[in-house]
Design an enzyme around this catalytic site. Structure first.
Site, PDB file in Angstrom:
ATOM      1  N   ASN A 130       9.884  85.721  18.857  1.00 21.57           N
ATOM      2  CA  ASN A 130       9.853  85.135  20.195  1.00 21.57           C
ATOM      3  C   ASN A 130       9.595  86.201  21.255  1.00 21.57           C
ATOM      4  OD1 ASN A 130      10.512  82.787  18.858  1.00 21.57           O
ATOM      5  ND2 ASN A 130      12.686  82.950  19.293  1.00 21.57           N
ATOM      6  N   HIS A 156       6.397  90.339  18.119  1.00 22.96           N
ATOM      7  CA  HIS A 156       5.179  89.916  18.814  1.00 22.96           C
ATOM      8  C   HIS A 156       5.158  90.325  20.278  1.00 22.96           C
ATOM      9  CE1 HIS A 156       4.816  86.567  15.550  1.00 22.96           C
ATOM     10  NE2 HIS A 156       4.363  87.741  15.133  1.00 22.96           N
ATOM     11  N   GLY A 270      15.114  79.340  12.181  1.00 23.02           N
ATOM     12  CA  GLY A 270      14.244  78.660  13.138  1.00 23.02           C
ATOM     13  C   GLY A 270      12.801  79.104  13.086  1.00 23.02           C
ATOM     14  N   ASN A 296      16.182  76.234   8.532  1.00 29.53           N
ATOM     15  CA  ASN A 296      15.108  75.652   9.346  1.00 29.53           C
ATOM     16  C   ASN A 296      14.969  74.175   9.010  1.00 29.53           C
ATOM     17  OD1 ASN A 296      12.689  76.326  11.183  1.00 29.53           O
ATOM     18  ND2 ASN A 296      11.749  75.107   9.564  1.00 29.53           N
TER      19      ASN A 296
END
Length: 353
Positions: A130, A156, A270, A296
């Protein structure tokens, strides 16, 4: 050049079957038993931030929630031609409107529960896909910036920094002010959105969906002021996040591999693992014979792999009880942990409830 948006292979989605149901009690017991020995590396994905109001890319069926999703690729954003400038106009208009909801989002109960496990060193290292900075917000009262850099790896990148093509870095809020000054008509539009409570559909990277017919060619992207001082004209500005088609920096990749190698077990939360940068960390853990647990809801790229234990239940339903089970009396003995387990919002996007 052909670059596609990462996704779960269709064969996995089409062959997905309902995971064997598990009670909340059984899920808490199993996850707590997995985490209790400590030295856990954790990889989180967009699903962790949904309760903060930030929509995930994919829903419970593993497919994109926005079927018309058309991201701008890295080579398009940095293209020095007029075509590239047009791509930057489109990107920055949409990101300009979508940044505030991500910037203003607050950590949810899952962020704080994971923060409690990080604070107590059950989770030694956390790797997040995230770019919203919410893991950092959940620890901002107890960790300094250096500790966060050492214990949280943003695989990222981050939406909260911007840099030009020559490497000059700026805080995103500062760049946001530059965009407002250069585009007063869009500043008025954004103010109206905030005043009326309207909110365009926003992706986890801050990109919004605008109605058909919007003119992007009038949006002004300011030049890098440092480049101007150095007698360079440069409006190739980019957030410090990894775009589709862009390679992760070698230092980040190497560190992510090292953190998998140094952990005793891997906890995935998640994430569908659709992006290869995260999926290869799972592969690396399996090659090293590390125990792996995936929490998840819905199909993931890991589903066919032997060695991956999957629990399919909403994180919000179990994660705080997991922390209480792992830490026991420490929850009440350590006020910081107790406070974390009483903190966090639960405000998922209305469309995805």
């Amino acid at each position: 050049m052909r670059i596609s948006v990462p996704t779960i292979p269709p064969a996995i989605i089409s062959s997905a079957t309902s995971t064997k149901t598990i009670s909340k009690t059984a899920a808490v017991e199993r996850i707590a038993a997995f985490l209790a020995p400590g030295n856990v590396a954790t990889v989180t994905g967009a699903g962790v931030s949904v309760d903060s109001g930030i929509r995930a890319y994919r829903g419970s069926k593993g497919i994109y929630l926005n079927p018309n999703y058309k991201p701008i690729f890295y080579h398009e954003l940095v293209d020095p031609s007029d075509k590239g400038f047009a791509f930057r106009q489109r990107y920055w208009l949409r990101s300009y409107l979508g940044y505030a909801p991500v910037r203003n989002a607050q950590p949810n109960t899952t962020h704080y529960a994971l923060a409690a496990l990080q604070y107590t060193k059950v989770i030694e290292k956390l790797i997040t896909q995230n770019v919203d900075g919410l893991h950092h917000k959940a620890l901002s009262d107890v960790w300094d910036a250096a500790t966060m850099r050492a214990r949280i790896l943003e695989l990222h990148g981050s939406l909260h920094k911007v840099h030009c093509s020559r490497g000059h870095v700026y805080e995103r809020d500062v760049f946001q002010d530059w965009l407002s000054a250069a585009n007063p008509q869009w500043k008025a539009y954004m103010d109206d959105l905030e005043a009326t409570g309207r909110r365009p559909r926003t992706n986890p990277d801050g990109d919004v969906v605008l109605e058909e017919g919007v003119r992007y060619d009038t949006f002004q992207v300011p030049e890098c002021p440092t480049c101007v001082i150095e007698n360079q004209h440069n409006s190739t500005m980019k957030p410090e996040l990894i775009f589709f088609g862009e390679s992760i920096k070698p230092a980040v990749k190497d560190r992510s591999y090292l953190e998998i190698e140094e952990c005793d077990r891997l906890f995935l939360v998640g994430t569908t693992l659709a992006t290869y940068s995260a999926f290869r960390l799972l592969r690396h853990a399996l090659e090293l014979k590390k125990p792996v647990l995936l929490l998840n809801v819905g199909p993931t790229r890991a589903d066919p792999l032997p060695g991956v234990e999957k629990i399919e239940i909403s994180t919000r339903e179990v994660i705080r009880d997991v922390v209480r089970a792992v830490l026991g009396s420490r929850v009440k003995e350590e006020p910081v942990v107790d406070k974390m387990l009483q903190s966090g919002i639960i405000k998922p996007p209305p469309e995805d409830v």
